[in-house]
Design a protein around this motif. Structure first.
Motif, PDB file in Angstrom:
ATOM      1  N   ASP A  39      -5.644   8.047 -61.696  1.00 41.47           N
ATOM      2  CA  ASP A  39      -5.800   9.056 -62.739  1.00 41.47           C
ATOM      3  C   ASP A  39      -5.701   8.359 -64.097  1.00 41.47           C
ATOM      4  O   ASP A  39      -4.643   7.850 -64.466  1.00 41.47           O
ATOM      5  CB  ASP A  39      -4.700  10.104 -62.605  1.00 41.47           C
ATOM      6  N   PRO A  40      -6.808   8.304 -64.877  1.00 41.33           N
ATOM      7  CA  PRO A  40      -6.760   7.590 -66.167  1.00 41.33           C
ATOM      8  C   PRO A  40      -5.798   8.211 -67.170  1.00 41.33           C
ATOM      9  O   PRO A  40      -5.434   7.564 -68.156  1.00 41.33           O
ATOM     10  CB  PRO A  40      -8.209   7.673 -66.654  1.00 41.33           C
ATOM     11  N   THR A  41      -5.351   9.433 -66.919  1.00 47.65           N
ATOM     12  CA  THR A  41      -4.378  10.056 -67.839  1.00 47.65           C
ATOM     13  C   THR A  41      -2.936   9.738 -67.448  1.00 47.65           C
ATOM     14  O   THR A  41      -2.002  10.172 -68.123  1.00 47.65           O
ATOM     15  CB  THR A  41      -4.566  11.581 -67.864  1.00 47.65           C
ATOM     16  N   ARG A  42      -2.759   8.989 -66.352  1.00 48.97           N
ATOM     17  CA  ARG A  42      -1.420   8.648 -65.880  1.00 48.97           C
ATOM     18  C   ARG A  42      -1.258   7.132 -65.793  1.00 48.97           C
ATOM     19  O   ARG A  42      -0.869   6.586 -64.759  1.00 48.97           O
ATOM     20  CB  ARG A  42      -1.160   9.267 -64.507  1.00 48.97           C
ATOM     21  N   TYR A  44       0.575   3.828 -67.600  1.00 48.51           N
ATOM     22  CA  TYR A  44       1.738   3.575 -68.462  1.00 48.51           C
ATOM     23  C   TYR A  44       2.083   2.087 -68.479  1.00 48.51           C
ATOM     24  O   TYR A  44       1.730   1.336 -67.562  1.00 48.51           O
ATOM     25  CB  TYR A  44       2.969   4.345 -67.955  1.00 48.51           C
ATOM     26  N   ALA A  66      -0.673   2.545 -62.929  1.00 43.09           N
ATOM     27  CA  ALA A  66      -1.488   3.768 -62.928  1.00 43.09           C
ATOM     28  C   ALA A  66      -1.169   4.550 -61.668  1.00 43.09           C
ATOM     29  O   ALA A  66      -1.163   3.991 -60.565  1.00 43.09           O
ATOM     30  CB  ALA A  66      -2.972   3.424 -62.972  1.00 43.09           C
ATOM     31  N   GLN A  69      -4.432  10.304 -58.572  1.00 46.66           N
ATOM     32  CA  GLN A  69      -4.712  11.716 -58.790  1.00 46.66           C
ATOM     33  C   GLN A  69      -3.901  12.553 -57.816  1.00 46.66           C
ATOM     34  O   GLN A  69      -3.472  12.072 -56.769  1.00 46.66           O
ATOM     35  CB  GLN A  69      -6.214  11.963 -58.596  1.00 46.66           C
ATOM     36  N   ALA A 133       4.038   4.937 -72.948  1.00 51.51           N
ATOM     37  CA  ALA A 133       2.611   5.196 -73.139  1.00 51.51           C
ATOM     38  C   ALA A 133       1.867   3.890 -73.388  1.00 51.51           C
ATOM     39  O   ALA A 133       2.421   2.902 -73.865  1.00 51.51           O
ATOM     40  CB  ALA A 133       2.402   6.148 -74.310  1.00 51.51           C
ATOM     41  N   ASP A 135      -2.305   2.325 -74.511  1.00 48.57           N
ATOM     42  CA  ASP A 135      -3.586   2.698 -75.131  1.00 48.57           C
ATOM     43  C   ASP A 135      -4.794   2.360 -74.266  1.00 48.57           C
ATOM     44  O   ASP A 135      -5.907   2.800 -74.568  1.00 48.57           O
ATOM     45  CB  ASP A 135      -3.729   1.981 -76.481  1.00 48.57           C
ATOM     46  N   GLY A 137      -5.370   2.972 -70.932  1.00 43.54           N
ATOM     47  CA  GLY A 137      -5.287   3.624 -69.628  1.00 43.54           C
ATOM     48  C   GLY A 137      -6.622   3.742 -68.928  1.00 43.54           C
ATOM     49  O   GLY A 137      -6.735   3.439 -67.731  1.00 43.54           O
ATOM     50  N   ALA A 138      -7.652   4.164 -69.644  1.00 41.85           N
ATOM     51  CA  ALA A 138      -8.964   4.350 -69.021  1.00 41.85           C
ATOM     52  C   ALA A 138      -9.519   3.025 -68.521  1.00 41.85           C
ATOM     53  O   ALA A 138     -10.095   2.935 -67.422  1.00 41.85           O
ATOM     54  CB  ALA A 138      -9.918   4.993 -70.015  1.00 41.85           C
ATOM     55  N   ALA A 141      -7.610   1.983 -65.337  1.00 48.18           N
ATOM     56  CA  ALA A 141      -7.990   2.812 -64.191  1.00 48.18           C
ATOM     57  C   ALA A 141      -9.376   2.444 -63.684  1.00 48.18           C
ATOM     58  O   ALA A 141      -9.634   2.472 -62.471  1.00 48.18           O
ATOM     59  CB  ALA A 141      -7.937   4.284 -64.573  1.00 48.18           C
TER      60      ALA A 141
END
Length: 847
Positions: A39-42, A44, A66, A69, A133, A135, A137-138, A141
């Protein structure tokens, strides 16, 4: 490390609900678990995080992580890149030695740069305090997304065991929408699988699985020099295993479900099978089960991947199933068979009785030539949950011209037989087990039959007129006259073509040998368990003894002349001659009495092998000694890597002995060392009874010797059950003579710890021997030196005196404890030379 090395090729799965094309909720869940990506939003930054499971301590010191999902609203995995370290301290000396064998250290302490994690618990929440956090992440992933999706399949079936408990209940539930996503918090079901890229050892796996018999495991897929790939199990142990070696016990369960074979029992199989030579079968299998665990939603069975399931029904209603080939590197693949998962429509109830029906078919037979077929999936041609006692009712339909033999007793085929009216020539046979047996099988060929009897037991041999296509041929002999012979010119050279072997020609002598073996074993270990024994020819080198049915290698059918013509290795010939007696002994050891776990499987082979050699020893003592010496030499014969097979591990490692380091380790240890351990037990008991003053006037032999009496007890107590190594040793220790009571204890723990769980082949020497006259006898004192052995190895050593040119006189047994042990024994007055173990009853190093 390139991404392609991480993204190993994975096999797919088939699923269905009575042939329906639409996906059921379990299949949808299984596919989601097996394809879940990052999950690109998770994503760290992580620093100073730790994961602890039993003996496993893993730190994520600094890097990026990462998470996957959601599956059913839960995070089930993560991918880490950065600096990390794994620390794993195996419990017990055996496991520390095993770890050291593969890694060079007794404790696994390895830094890693990447880790794929799979879990079914709150691991993600545990790591949350150490996350920050990031920067990129995407990008992260995307970089590792394909790798994570490929690796997700490794644990999909195991994860499904957990998440199946949350599936909708009832027939009308479709898909995953609206299902109960209740938290699994508080459940005792926990798994953590870490696939790590170590800085020294490359890719390896570490597991914690609360539902496995041995919750902690670590290992690695590795190619041997031959090119074959092995899964090396570095260590496997129970997290509850006691640290005190004397109190350790072998785990009683294994598998992906807690108490595998315990919480659900298959009591009866009714299987109707249509056999279509040369390759196909089609079967309808009905299983009667009883469950003792509340709340389970999934049952896992073993079934060959080459069989396609058409439908599965529970109590007459279609249920969902998933047929999943075993995956490399997982606990499932180490079980060695393919799997089918049956998803129950509602949670199980304790005491619930269930009938499952499987309808399936496929190509599991192979034609080997010479009228021989080979059942390539002998252990997985029907759905089973491993070797456990059950009743079997087998019915077969097959074409004319073939002969089929199966486990059980032949019975008439009922009037409601499903034999096809379109093929009036079709044959039908029914075979019914006479008592619960651990597994069932069949063999098919164009056989001729020879019959012998052992009392009321019918012994039949089924063999073809020829051998398989790839069977070796004897060389052509060219006879030339010697100089000076007067012969016609046209007859100067004579070419003699060898006669092809004919197993059918030798079938009767083989049946008679098996009948003699039955009589020999029955006299000593109790009656033969069944009414008949069928020995059936099978292509290849391997043989197997199943209940009432022996799959016998074509080589076992060769007579002495045929073996000579083929120029077989003489040492191999001696082993081939023992195959019928060995496989017949499995009717007692392995079939009537099973083994508890993989750590106890050596008992079946060691006892069967030794019982066959007991027969040989009475008839041909020199041949017995030759085989035992061959086993001894094989243990110290260096392989291509310069390693000694004896160092592969103790007999209690079972199938783990088969590794990339020791491709020959299982055979050398299980058969070689295992047979020696049984021999040592027998000779120790016999000598100790002789040493006991109360027994000196009593002749002990045959069915009356202490070793045989102990095995009769084993048969009486454990027939129809499984036995562990420790349970067997406990029976031998029940009437332990004083001479075998180390430190005065009525126990054989010293033998269990040092010899069964050990790998030593010590050297024994004498020094400082003194003779002191005392009346009509002599007091002998001296020191036994035990070299090349563990510091705490205890060995019961027989000591003999040599008197003139006579046979050595037995004085007694002495416990050699450590490197040097002093002794004092009484010898005849004219004894002036002392020797240790002149009959070679201890597994020492070859001289």
């Amino acid at each position: 490390m390139s991404l392609t090395l991480w993204a190993l090729p994975l096999l797919g799965a088939t699923a269905g609900t009575d042939g329906a094309s639409s996906s059921g909720p379990a299949e949808a869940l299984y596919l989601q678990l097996g394809r879940v990506g990052l999950d690109p939003t998770r994503v760290y930054r992580v620093r100073g995080a730790a994961i602890d499971r039993a003996a496993i301590h893993m730190t994520l010191e600094d890097g990026t992580i990462a998470f996957t999902q959601d599956v059913m609203g839960r995070i089930t995995g993560a991918f880490f890149e950065g600096d990390g370290e794994i620390l794993l301290a195996p419990r017990g000396e055996v496991e520390r030695r095993s770890m050291s064998l593969f890694t060079g250290m007794a404790i696994l302490e390895e830094r890693f740069s990447t880790a794929y994690l799979r879990f079914n618990d709150e691991t993600a929440a545990e790591l949350r305090p150490d996350l920050r956090a990031t920067d990129d992440g995407a990008e992260f992933a995307t970089k590792w997304g394909d790798t994570a999706r490929n690796l997700a399949q490794l644990d999909a079936m195991r994860m499904l065991v957990t998440f199946s408990r949350l599936l909708p209940v009832g027939k009308n539930s479709q898909g995953l929408d609206g299902i109960d996503r209740t938290s699994l918090a508080g459940s005792s079901d926990r798994i953590l699988h870490a696939r790590l890229l170590g800085t020294k050892r490359g890719i390896f796996d570490v597991y914690f699985d609360s539902m496995a018999g041995e919750q902690v495991q670590a290992g690695q897929a590795r190619a041997a020099e031959s090119g074959s790939t092995y899964y090396d199990v570095w260590t496997a142990f129970s997290s509850e295993q006691p640290l005190n070696r004397a109190e350790q016990s072998v785990p009683k369960t294994e598998g992906i479900e807690k108490g595998h074979g315990d919480w659900v029992a298959v009591h009866r199989y009714v299987i109707a099978t249509a056999v279509e030579p040369p390759k196909k079968i089609h079967a309808d299998a009905r299983l009667q089960l009883e469950v003792s665990q509340e709340g389970a939603r999934m049952l896992v069975f073993e079934l060959s991947r080459f069989l396609q399931i058409e439908r599965v029904q529970m109590d007459g209603q279609a249920v969902e199933f998933i047929h999943n080939p075993a995956m490399e590197g997982t606990q499932l693949s180490r079980r060695g068979n393919d799997l089918v998962a049956v998803v129950l429509p509602e949670p199980t109830r304790a005491g619930q009785k269930i009938e499952l029906q499987f309808v399936y078919g496929g190509e599991v037979l192979a034609e080997a030539g010479g009228g021989l077929l080979y059942v390539g999936a002998r252990g997985t041609w029907y759905p089973n949950r491993g070797m456990s006692m059950a009743d079997f009712d087998l019915q077969f339909h097959y074409p004319p011209g073939w002969t089929l033999v199966a486990t059980g007793k032949p019975e008439p085929v009922g009037m409601n037989s499903s034999s096809s009216a379109n093929d009036p020539g079709e044959q039908a046979m029914r075979w019914v087990s006479e008592r619960p047996i651990p597994l069932a099988g069949f063999n098919l060929g164009k056989y001729k039959v020879a019959t012998a009897k052992a009392g009321d037991v019918i012994v039949e041999t089924y063999a073809t007129s020829g051998v398989e296509r790839d069977f070796p041929s004897a060389p052509i002999q060219i006879m030339r006259p010697t100089p000076g012979d007067v012969v016609p010119k046209h007859a100067r050279v004579q070419v003699i073509a060898p006669v092809s072997p004919s197993p059918a020609r030798n079938a009767l002598p083989l049946a008679e040998r098996a009948a003699r073996a039955i009589e020999y074993y029955a006299e000593r270990f109790g009656p033969y368990p069944y009414s008949r024994l069928a020995l059936t020819q099978m292509p290849g080198h391997e043989s197997q003894g199943w209940p009432g049915l022996v799959f016998l290698s074509s080589y076992a059918f060769l007579n002495e002349g045929e073996r000579t013509d083929l120029r077989l290795d003489p040492s191999r010939t001696a082993f081939v001659e023992q195959i019928p007696a060995h496989e017949t002994a499995h009717q007692w050891w392995g079939d009537l009495i099973g083994w508890s776990t993989y750590r106890d499987q050596w008992l079946s082979e060691g006892l069967a092998n030794y019982c066959a050699l007991m027969m040989l020893q009475e008839k041909n003592p020199a041949g017995f000694r030759e085989i035992m010496e061959k086993y001894r030499r094989d243990l110290v014969e260096q392989n291509k890597d310069g390693a000694l097979p004896k160092d592969a591990g103790p007999v209690t490692l079972g199938v783990r002995l088969l590794s990339s380091h020791f491709p020959e380790g299982y055979e050398a240890i299980t058969y070689g060392r295992g047979t020696w351990l049984i021999h040592m037990l027998r000779t120790m008991l016999q000598d100790a009874w002789l040493q006991d003053a109360r027994m000196k006037s009593r002749k002990i032999s045959g069915a009356d010797e202490p070793f045989v009496r102990a095995l009769r007890k084993v048969r009486e107590r454990y027939q129809g059950k499984a036995i562990s190594t420790r349970e067997l040793i406990a029976v031998f220790a029940e009437d332990l003579p004083p001479a075998l009571r180390y430190e005065g204890k009525d126990s054989l723990d010293w033998f269990m710890d040092g010899w069964i769980n050990g790998t030593d082949l010590p050297k024994l020497e004498l020094k400082a021997v003194k003779f002191t006259a005392k009346g009509t006898s002599t007091i002998v004192s001296g020191t036994i030196v035990q070299k090349d052995a563990s510091a705490d190895l205890v060995t019961s050593v027989p000591v003999y005196a040599v008197i003139g040119g006579k046979r050595p006189v037995f004085l007694g047994r002495v416990f050699a404890d450590g490197e040097e042990t002093t002794f004092h024994l009484t010898a005849p007055v004219d004894g002036r030379k002392i020797v240790l173990d002149p009959n070679g009853t201890i597994l020492t190093s070859p001289k």
